[in-house]
Design a protein around this motif. Structure first.
Motif, PDB file in Angstrom:
ATOM      1  N   HIS A  89       8.562   4.334  -1.525  1.00  0.00           N
ATOM      2  CA  HIS A  89       7.951   3.793  -0.310  1.00  0.00           C
ATOM      3  C   HIS A  89       6.458   3.591  -0.562  1.00  0.00           C
ATOM      4  O   HIS A  89       5.794   4.476  -1.086  1.00  0.00           O
ATOM      5  N   ILE A  90       5.971   2.403  -0.209  1.00  0.00           N
ATOM      6  CA  ILE A  90       4.545   2.110  -0.370  1.00  0.00           C
ATOM      7  C   ILE A  90       4.000   1.638   0.979  1.00  0.00           C
ATOM      8  O   ILE A  90       4.578   0.749   1.602  1.00  0.00           O
ATOM      9  N   HIS A  91       2.905   2.243   1.432  1.00  0.00           N
ATOM     10  CA  HIS A  91       2.263   1.806   2.682  1.00  0.00           C
ATOM     11  C   HIS A  91       1.332   0.662   2.321  1.00  0.00           C
ATOM     12  O   HIS A  91       0.265   0.884   1.743  1.00  0.00           O
ATOM     13  N   CYS A  97       5.108  -1.637   5.621  1.00  0.00           N
ATOM     14  CA  CYS A  97       5.629  -0.771   4.561  1.00  0.00           C
ATOM     15  C   CYS A  97       6.505  -1.582   3.618  1.00  0.00           C
ATOM     16  O   CYS A  97       7.161  -2.534   4.043  1.00  0.00           O
TER      17      CYS A  97
HETATM   18 NI    NI Z   1       4.735   3.171   5.073  1.00  0.00          NI
END
Ligand code: NI
Length: 138
Positions: A89-91, A97
């Motif tokens: 998961h990458i913000h 996201c």
């Molecule tokens: Ni995120």
């Protein structure tokens, strides 16, 4: 490594020019390498039309401010724990996201997962990268 078989093929001149161009553009060292890759690409596509074991990645882009979306995405994945190998998961920003989910299993189940995600409100993009366990690609 398997035994090499030599073959010749006939192509119309314009098609042969296109082959030369594609070999150069894709960085293949020769026509054989290009055609080998084309055949493998077809084999992978074929695998995804069957019921065997495949490998792939789902890339998912969504707005996490969307109400209950994160929970729904998690629930979809928990319904398919046997097919999910790993996820990242990458913000990307305050709202957006990205998730990369590596999958392995039955093609229809994996496609259904990607399609189910695509239908959720707040999901901006889903792409399914279809690959192989490599067993048929030697
Ligand atoms: Ni995120």
């Amino acid at each position: 490594m398997s035994e090499l078989v030599r073959l010749s093929l006939s192509l119309e001149a314009p098609l042969c020019d296109e082959l030369e161009r594609l070999v150069k553009e894709t960085g293949c060292s020769n026509r054989s390498e290009f055609i080998r890759n084309l055949i493998r690409e077809h084999l992978v596509n074929e695998e995804w039309g069957k019921s065997g074991d495949v490998v792939g990645t789902i890339t998912l882009l969504y707005n996490h401010h969307q109400r209950e979306l994160s929970e729904k995405l998690t629930a979809l994945q928990h319904d398919l724990t046997d097919s999910i190998l790993a996820s990242t998961h990458i913000h990307l920003s305050h709202e957006i996201c990205a998730e990369m989910i590596m999958v392995r299993g039955v093609p229809a189940k994996i496609k259904a997962l990607a399609d189910g995600m695509r239908l959720l409100r707040g999901v901006l993009h889903v792409s399914l990268s279809m690959s192989s366990t490599g067993e048929s690609l030697h």
